[in-house]
Design a protein around this motif. Sequence first.
Motif, PDB file in Angstrom:
ATOM      1  N   HIS A 165       0.810  -1.212   0.000  1.00  0.00           N
ATOM      2  CA  HIS A 165       0.000   0.000   0.000  1.00  0.00           C
ATOM      3  C   HIS A 165       0.848   1.269   0.000  1.00  0.00           C
ATOM      4  O   HIS A 165       0.602   2.206  -0.773  1.00  0.00           O
ATOM      5  CB  HIS A 165      -0.934  -0.008   1.206  1.00  0.00           C
ATOM      6  CG  HIS A 165      -1.769   1.221   1.334  1.00  0.00           C
ATOM      7  ND1 HIS A 165      -1.359   2.333   2.048  1.00  0.00           N
ATOM      8  CD2 HIS A 165      -2.992   1.537   0.831  1.00  0.00           C
ATOM      9  CE1 HIS A 165      -2.280   3.269   1.986  1.00  0.00           C
ATOM     10  NE2 HIS A 165      -3.293   2.815   1.264  1.00  0.00           N
ATOM     11  N   GLU A 166       1.842   1.342   0.876  1.00  0.00           N
ATOM     12  CA  GLU A 166       2.640   2.558   0.995  1.00  0.00           C
ATOM     13  C   GLU A 166       3.443   2.819  -0.280  1.00  0.00           C
ATOM     14  O   GLU A 166       3.592   3.977  -0.702  1.00  0.00           O
ATOM     15  CB  GLU A 166       3.582   2.463   2.204  1.00  0.00           C
ATOM     16  CG  GLU A 166       2.844   2.470   3.537  1.00  0.00           C
ATOM     17  CD  GLU A 166       1.949   3.694   3.695  1.00  0.00           C
ATOM     18  OE1 GLU A 166       2.391   4.799   3.324  1.00  0.00           O
ATOM     19  OE2 GLU A 166       0.813   3.528   4.168  1.00  0.00           O
ATOM     20  N   CYS A 167       3.950   1.777  -0.899  1.00  0.00           N
ATOM     21  CA  CYS A 167       4.680   1.954  -2.163  1.00  0.00           C
ATOM     22  C   CYS A 167       3.734   2.409  -3.267  1.00  0.00           C
ATOM     23  O   CYS A 167       4.084   3.278  -4.082  1.00  0.00           O
ATOM     24  CB  CYS A 167       5.367   0.651  -2.560  1.00  0.00           C
ATOM     25  SG  CYS A 167       6.818   0.255  -1.564  1.00  0.00           S
ATOM     26  N   ALA A 168       2.547   1.836  -3.295  1.00  0.00           N
ATOM     27  CA  ALA A 168       1.568   2.241  -4.300  1.00  0.00           C
ATOM     28  C   ALA A 168       1.195   3.713  -4.120  1.00  0.00           C
ATOM     29  O   ALA A 168       1.131   4.480  -5.087  1.00  0.00           O
ATOM     30  CB  ALA A 168       0.327   1.351  -4.204  1.00  0.00           C
ATOM     31  N   ARG A 169       0.983   4.114  -2.868  1.00  0.00           N
ATOM     32  CA  ARG A 169       0.633   5.519  -2.608  1.00  0.00           C
ATOM     33  C   ARG A 169       1.788   6.445  -2.991  1.00  0.00           C
ATOM     34  O   ARG A 169       1.567   7.509  -3.568  1.00  0.00           O
ATOM     35  CB  ARG A 169       0.261   5.705  -1.129  1.00  0.00           C
ATOM     36  CG  ARG A 169       0.004   7.172  -0.736  1.00  0.00           C
ATOM     37  CD  ARG A 169      -0.497   7.281   0.686  1.00  0.00           C
ATOM     38  NE  ARG A 169      -1.894   6.883   0.786  1.00  0.00           N
ATOM     39  CZ  ARG A 169      -2.920   7.697   0.533  1.00  0.00           C
ATOM     40  NH1 ARG A 169      -2.696   8.955   0.160  1.00  0.00           N
ATOM     41  NH2 ARG A 169      -4.146   7.271   0.659  1.00  0.00           N
ATOM     42  N   GLU A 170       3.009   6.064  -2.671  1.00  0.00           N
ATOM     43  CA  GLU A 170       4.162   6.889  -3.016  1.00  0.00           C
ATOM     44  C   GLU A 170       4.260   7.093  -4.525  1.00  0.00           C
ATOM     45  O   GLU A 170       4.530   8.202  -5.000  1.00  0.00           O
ATOM     46  CB  GLU A 170       5.447   6.240  -2.494  1.00  0.00           C
ATOM     47  CG  GLU A 170       6.716   7.031  -2.782  1.00  0.00           C
ATOM     48  CD  GLU A 170       6.766   8.360  -2.041  1.00  0.00           C
ATOM     49  OE1 GLU A 170       7.486   9.269  -2.506  1.00  0.00           O
ATOM     50  OE2 GLU A 170       6.101   8.486  -0.972  1.00  0.00           O
ATOM     51  N   LEU A 171       4.040   6.046  -5.273  1.00  0.00           N
ATOM     52  CA  LEU A 171       4.094   6.147  -6.731  1.00  0.00           C
ATOM     53  C   LEU A 171       3.023   7.106  -7.254  1.00  0.00           C
ATOM     54  O   LEU A 171       3.279   7.925  -8.142  1.00  0.00           O
ATOM     55  CB  LEU A 171       3.926   4.760  -7.362  1.00  0.00           C
ATOM     56  CG  LEU A 171       5.168   3.867  -7.279  1.00  0.00           C
ATOM     57  CD1 LEU A 171       4.803   2.407  -7.406  1.00  0.00           C
ATOM     58  CD2 LEU A 171       6.171   4.277  -8.369  1.00  0.00           C
ATOM     59  N   VAL A 172       1.833   7.015  -6.691  1.00  0.00           N
ATOM     60  CA  VAL A 172       0.758   7.918  -7.106  1.00  0.00           C
ATOM     61  C   VAL A 172       1.106   9.358  -6.750  1.00  0.00           C
ATOM     62  O   VAL A 172       0.916  10.282  -7.543  1.00  0.00           O
ATOM     63  CB  VAL A 172      -0.586   7.501  -6.459  1.00  0.00           C
ATOM     64  CG1 VAL A 172      -1.664   8.541  -6.766  1.00  0.00           C
ATOM     65  CG2 VAL A 172      -1.023   6.134  -6.968  1.00  0.00           C
ATOM     66  N   MET A 173       1.635   9.564  -5.540  1.00  0.00           N
ATOM     67  CA  MET A 173       2.009  10.906  -5.100  1.00  0.00           C
ATOM     68  C   MET A 173       3.137  11.478  -5.959  1.00  0.00           C
ATOM     69  O   MET A 173       3.269  12.690  -6.123  1.00  0.00           O
ATOM     70  CB  MET A 173       2.431  10.879  -3.633  1.00  0.00           C
ATOM     71  CG  MET A 173       1.315  10.503  -2.671  1.00  0.00           C
ATOM     72  SD  MET A 173      -0.102  11.638  -2.729  1.00  0.00           S
ATOM     73  CE  MET A 173       0.636  13.127  -2.066  1.00  0.00           C
ATOM     74  N   GLN A 174       3.938  10.591  -6.537  1.00  0.00           N
ATOM     75  CA  GLN A 174       5.035  11.030  -7.403  1.00  0.00           C
ATOM     76  C   GLN A 174       4.589  11.164  -8.870  1.00  0.00           C
ATOM     77  O   GLN A 174       5.420  11.386  -9.750  1.00  0.00           O
ATOM     78  CB  GLN A 174       6.198  10.035  -7.316  1.00  0.00           C
ATOM     79  CG  GLN A 174       6.857   9.972  -5.954  1.00  0.00           C
ATOM     80  CD  GLN A 174       8.047  10.916  -5.841  1.00  0.00           C
ATOM     81  OE1 GLN A 174       8.315  11.718  -6.732  1.00  0.00           O
ATOM     82  NE2 GLN A 174       8.761  10.845  -4.722  1.00  0.00           N
ATOM     83  N   GLY A 175       3.290  11.028  -9.094  1.00  0.00           N
ATOM     84  CA  GLY A 175       2.754  11.286 -10.424  1.00  0.00           C
ATOM     85  C   GLY A 175       2.369  10.090 -11.261  1.00  0.00           C
ATOM     86  O   GLY A 175       2.024  10.243 -12.440  1.00  0.00           O
ATOM     87  N   ALA A 176       2.401   8.888 -10.703  1.00  0.00           N
ATOM     88  CA  ALA A 176       2.021   7.707 -11.476  1.00  0.00           C
ATOM     89  C   ALA A 176       0.554   7.793 -11.896  1.00  0.00           C
ATOM     90  O   ALA A 176      -0.310   8.191 -11.109  1.00  0.00           O
ATOM     91  CB  ALA A 176       2.257   6.449 -10.656  1.00  0.00           C
TER      92      ALA A 176
END
Length: 297
Positions: free
Chosen positions: A56-67
């Motif tokens: 979850h945290e990796c997925a959220r980080e990717l989204v926050m970084q523009g994924a």
Amino acid sequence: MSFKKETPLANAVFWAARKGNLALLQLLLNSGRVDADCKDSYGTTALMVASYSGHHECARELVMQGANVNLQRETGSTALFLAAQQGYNDIVKMLFEFGASTEFRTKEGGTALSAACQHGHSRVVETLLKNGASVHDQLNDGATPLFLASQEGHLTVARQLLTSGAKVNQQRQDGASPLWMAAQMGHSEVVRVLLLRGADRDADRQDGSTALFKAAFKGHNAVIEELLKFSPALGLLKNGSTALHAAVMGGNIKTVALLLSANADPSLPNKNNDLPADLTKNECILRILRPNLSNGS
């Protein structure tokens, strides 16, 4: 899922997403030397990998970084589809927060809802339905989410879909209904629920077989008992066979006895000669049938 990447840094991003290494993922993304939407040769993104792996945290980080949450692989799968397929409800909810759509389909016509239903993830199903997923989605072969849940015996999911308006008698292109499939697979509790919601017990597939016929052939006695509660009639199928014929063909002694106790008529002809001419391998079944056949002759 392939992991052949376009650059060494992209390879590292995928590794971090797959392993759930948030610190490494942040370091790589913050370097500015790799795109959050880097892909492998099949169009898989790091967000898809994190979503599929349940991080979850990796997925959220990717989204926050523009994924981009709605990118599709070559197969048509999205991050939402993969998270739903694996049952990661926290990731499904997070993806919806960032604009994930339930409309995307795989090449086979699958949606996030159909994937969650097939795998029995009831919490994910609830989340998807609350966010606009349609219970009327169909795969390319016509299978609905209810059909898939019934096929796999997922009782809770079947109830959720029916409560949300799924059509209980919606057939696949070959004529198979959710009830027909649940009966064939031996899921008696699902059969009961479908019948209570109005499933047509005697609807037949294109080959003429009914739910009762398939259950008899497979020897699913608990299913047969549920089907008989809703209609005691044991008539001929369109092709001239009966459930009793199916039980004999399947070599199911207890099923033959059950159907005879339910007043199945052993004297009914089999118009298509589905019973083999030499039944020596079913001698034990014939011993059950002979007294009835003698009475009927």
